[in-house]
Design an enzyme around this catalytic site. Structure first.
Site, PDB file in Angstrom:
ATOM      1  N   SER A  66      32.809  73.451  27.725  1.00 49.35           N
ATOM      2  CA  SER A  66      31.541  72.729  27.792  1.00 49.35           C
ATOM      3  C   SER A  66      31.733  71.214  27.838  1.00 49.35           C
ATOM      4  O   SER A  66      32.410  70.694  28.716  1.00 49.35           O
ATOM      5  CB  SER A  66      30.701  73.172  26.607  1.00 49.35           C
ATOM      6  OG  SER A  66      29.424  72.636  26.656  1.00 49.35           O
ATOM      7  N   ASP A 283      25.025  74.030  30.897  1.00 52.94           N
ATOM      8  CA  ASP A 283      24.005  74.749  30.125  1.00 52.94           C
ATOM      9  C   ASP A 283      23.142  73.789  29.308  1.00 52.94           C
ATOM     10  O   ASP A 283      22.345  74.221  28.482  1.00 52.94           O
ATOM     11  CB  ASP A 283      24.610  75.871  29.255  1.00 52.94           C
ATOM     12  CG  ASP A 283      25.567  75.369  28.193  1.00 52.94           C
ATOM     13  OD1 ASP A 283      25.809  74.139  28.117  1.00 52.94           O
ATOM     14  OD2 ASP A 283      26.093  76.213  27.434  1.00 52.94           O
ATOM     15  N   GLU A 373      17.184  72.912  21.814  1.00 49.92           N
ATOM     16  CA  GLU A 373      17.816  72.017  20.855  1.00 49.92           C
ATOM     17  C   GLU A 373      17.590  70.608  21.379  1.00 49.92           C
ATOM     18  O   GLU A 373      17.508  70.388  22.590  1.00 49.92           O
ATOM     19  CB  GLU A 373      19.317  72.304  20.760  1.00 49.92           C
ATOM     20  CG  GLU A 373      19.628  73.590  20.037  1.00 49.92           C
ATOM     21  CD  GLU A 373      21.106  73.725  19.699  1.00 49.92           C
ATOM     22  OE1 GLU A 373      21.412  73.992  18.534  1.00 49.92           O
ATOM     23  OE2 GLU A 373      21.955  73.575  20.592  1.00 49.92           O
ATOM     24  N   ALA A 374      17.552  69.640  20.438  1.00 48.41           N
ATOM     25  CA  ALA A 374      17.339  68.258  20.859  1.00 48.41           C
ATOM     26  C   ALA A 374      18.400  67.825  21.865  1.00 48.41           C
ATOM     27  O   ALA A 374      18.136  67.032  22.772  1.00 48.41           O
ATOM     28  CB  ALA A 374      17.362  67.344  19.633  1.00 48.41           C
ATOM     29  N   ASN A 375      19.601  68.407  21.764  1.00 46.10           N
ATOM     30  CA  ASN A 375      20.691  68.027  22.667  1.00 46.10           C
ATOM     31  C   ASN A 375      20.522  68.529  24.103  1.00 46.10           C
ATOM     32  O   ASN A 375      21.372  68.285  24.954  1.00 46.10           O
ATOM     33  CB  ASN A 375      22.038  68.476  22.089  1.00 46.10           C
ATOM     34  CG  ASN A 375      22.173  69.992  22.014  1.00 46.10           C
ATOM     35  OD1 ASN A 375      21.507  70.736  22.733  1.00 46.10           O
ATOM     36  ND2 ASN A 375      23.041  70.474  21.137  1.00 46.10           N
ATOM     37  N   PRO A 502      27.447  71.096   7.463  1.00 47.79           N
ATOM     38  CA  PRO A 502      28.813  71.113   7.981  1.00 47.79           C
ATOM     39  C   PRO A 502      28.772  71.470   9.466  1.00 47.79           C
ATOM     40  O   PRO A 502      28.029  72.364   9.860  1.00 47.79           O
ATOM     41  CB  PRO A 502      29.486  72.221   7.177  1.00 47.79           C
ATOM     42  CG  PRO A 502      28.388  73.087   6.662  1.00 47.79           C
ATOM     43  CD  PRO A 502      27.152  72.256   6.593  1.00 47.79           C
ATOM     44  N   GLY A 504      29.725  73.116  12.990  1.00 47.81           N
ATOM     45  CA  GLY A 504      30.322  74.395  13.360  1.00 47.81           C
ATOM     46  C   GLY A 504      31.390  74.226  14.424  1.00 47.81           C
ATOM     47  O   GLY A 504      32.023  75.198  14.837  1.00 47.81           O
TER      48      GLY A 504
END
Ligand code: 16G
Ligand code: MG
Length: 547
Positions: A66, A283, A373-375, A502, A504
């Site tokens: 990615s 994506d 997602e905000a991303n 945390p 991932g």
């Protein structure tokens, strides 16, 4: 059956595991420096074959890392309906990846036994890869793994991650979802796009049809180029960072733009014009423009979710269809977006843990589930019942004109969307269609609500697992005192919110803060970082203030 295992032993010695290396199937599969992945790829080929036998369906394996740097690579498995691998199987993936060479057969037999897999069942696996230089040999290792268990495979070669997800769903629905070829993908999406565009606000000039695309020097660029002829000049794309000279994800791509809050290098774009960036496997997508004062404006996943859900809600009203629509976000969603969705648009908003699989599952609970997602990773899911109702209305000769138009628009919207996973190409086509239909500029879209200033920081700690969270990662339950510390810091500022979790995918703790003004946001983010550093075992230098 014994013969299979002999093949596995023989073949696996050609893909040896470096001793003592420990890897984990993380939020989105395995990711590491490409040099450490050959054995994992082979073993994921084995696992995909087992998963295929278990589900009696075709499984996908995508070789990509990615938005990571070019030197890295990774692998994700795709389940029969084009979804991400079932979570219980992620631990099998980790077990297989970590078995020392001499224990591999035992680990494999353990999965077969636990899942009661019939080894005489056929296995079918689709394999795809991104443009990284390491992807060819790594995808060959996957194919070797599938073959070692006597499985059949189809190598799609260079495809985007969402394209491979699409292929798997097409195959397992016997073509109902579409034709399982790259051409079939372009045909399905572009036909729907052209039909949508036919409803555009009348005076659409070439300028309004123009979009600059940053391909992150990756697979998305190749595929946008391949698709262009299908768009019949209804969308005029200028492609930048197409991989002909720049380095993958370097100073470009959706992750760079979102994190740095600035345009990618290598793109030429005039004030007011629309631009968008894909990530390395296409994506994710984010949009942006620069205003006449040279200020950069980012339209992230939250803005995209808002645009799409507004459009869908209007169509549902016009069609008088009683379908329940919801927007699924994570804690990273800007507070303004949540407020706008709940209070102005009056749609249900659900918050889940970070990671696409969590959002996807939550979205499946509704007739129409819009998740982002905000991303910039996201898509829309329509329940089978919702699709049927839309189709019935569109085909019913008694439907009046306004309702029929809305039903047809909904139908084409369903078809332009890749429902298997977030898809930069599909999202781009939908967004472009919505803007054209509504006759909306990117500035008008941006003005739907104003983002609260926000800041993300990372803190290094000796063991990030000491942080445990609840309430969709919005509150920390351990270490003791951390949440109380965050709560009292948040109270100091207006419209403030902050949480820690945390990561991932990286060995860090992530800190998020938002507040009324950028200065207070930065101060809050820094103070929360310090609290993490002090209460959760920070290592290295103490976090320094941003200003
Ligand atoms: C992965 C996830 C992404 C998530 C990110 C969080 C998929 C396909 N990708 O890239 O959704 O936002 O991890 O990373 O699920 P973090 O845990 O390091 O913050
Ligand atoms: Mg990606």
């Amino acid at each position: 059956m014994m013969a299979h295992f002999q093949d596995v032993s023989k073949q696996s010695s050609l893909h040896p595991k470096p001793a003592e290396l420990v890897s984990q199937y993380g939020t989105a599969g395995f990711r590491a420096n490409a040099k450490l992945l050959d054995h994992i790829m082979f073993r994921m080929g084995l696992l995909a074959a087992l998963r295929s036998k278990k589900t009696k369906a075709t499984i996908g394996v995508m070789v990509t890392a990615s938005h990571n740097p070019e030197e890295d690579n990774g692998v994700k498995l795709i389940d029969p309906m084009g979804e991400m691998l079932l979570q219980t199987w992620e631990s099998y993936a980790t077990q297989l990846a970590n078995a020392e060479q001499e224990d591999l057969l035992t680990a494999l037999k353990d999965v077969i036994e636990k899942e009661a897999i019939n080894m005489s069942q056929e296995a079918n696996v689709f394999v795809g890869k991104d443009t990284r230089s390491s992807s060819s040999s790594l995808s060959q290792a996957v194919l070797d793994g599938v073959a070692a268990l006597g499985g059949h495979s189809k190598d799609y070669g260079l495809v985007t991650t969402p394209q491979l997800h699409y292929m798997v769903r097409c195959q397992n629905t016997q073509g109902k979802y579409g034709e399982a070829t790259v051409e079939g993908y372009y045909k399905k999406l572009c036909q729907a796009f052209i039909q949508l565009i036919n409803n555009k606000a009348s005076n659409c000039t070439d300028d309004q049809k123009h979009l600059s695309v940053d391909g992150a020097n990756g697979i998305g660029a190749l595929k946008v180029h391949e698709m262009e002829s299908h768009l019949k000049k209804e969308l005029l794309i200028s492609l930048f960072n197409d991989g002909s000279k720049g380095k993958l994800n370097h100073q470009c791509g959706a992750d760079f733009v979102k994190v740095q809050q600035k345009p990618p290098t290598g793109i030429e774009i005039n004030p007011g014009e629309r631009g968008c960036s894909f990530d390395g496997d296409a994506d994710r997508i984010v949009y942006y423009y620069t205003d006449s004062d040279g200020r950069f404006h980012l339209l992230d996943g939250d803005k995209i979710a808002t645009l799409i859900s507004t459009f869908l809600k209007e169509l549902l009203t016009q069609a008088s269809l009683d379908l329940k629509i919801a927007v699924v976000q994570t804690a990273y969603a800007n507070g303004s977006s949540t407020h706008y969705l709940e209070n102005t648009m009056k749609v249900t908003v659900v918050c889940t843990k970070t990671g696409v699989k969590h959002l996807h599952h939550a979205a499946q609970e509704f007739d129409i589930g819009v998740y982002f997602e905000a991303n910039g990773h996201g898509t829309v899911l329509f329940s089978e019942a919702a699709e049927e109702k839309i189709q019935q209305l569109a085909e019913n000769p008694g439907t009046d004109d306004e309702r029929k138009r809305a039903a047809l628009l909904l139908q084409n919207t369903v078809n332009v969307i890749n429902q298997t996973v977030g898809d930069a190409i599909s999202d781009m086509l939908l967004i472009e269609a919505i803007l054209a239909i509504k006759g909306m500029t990117i500035q008008q879209w941006d003005a739907m609500y104003t983002d609260l200033p926000n800041r993300q920081l990372k803190v290094k700690v000796s063991d990030r697992r000491v942080i445990d969270t609840t309430d969709a990662e919005r509150r920390a339950v351990s270490p003791a005192g951390l949440q109380e510390a965050i709560d009292s810091l948040v109270k100091k500022y207006k419209q403030a919110r902050s949480f820690v979790r945390p990561s991932g995918t990286e060995d860090v703790v992530r800190v998020y803060a938002e507040a009324e003004a950028q200065e207070s946001t930065d101060a809050l983010a820094h103070e929360v970082s310090l609290a993490v550093y002090r209460l959760a075992g920070g290592v290295g230098d103490e976090p320094k203030p941003l200003h």
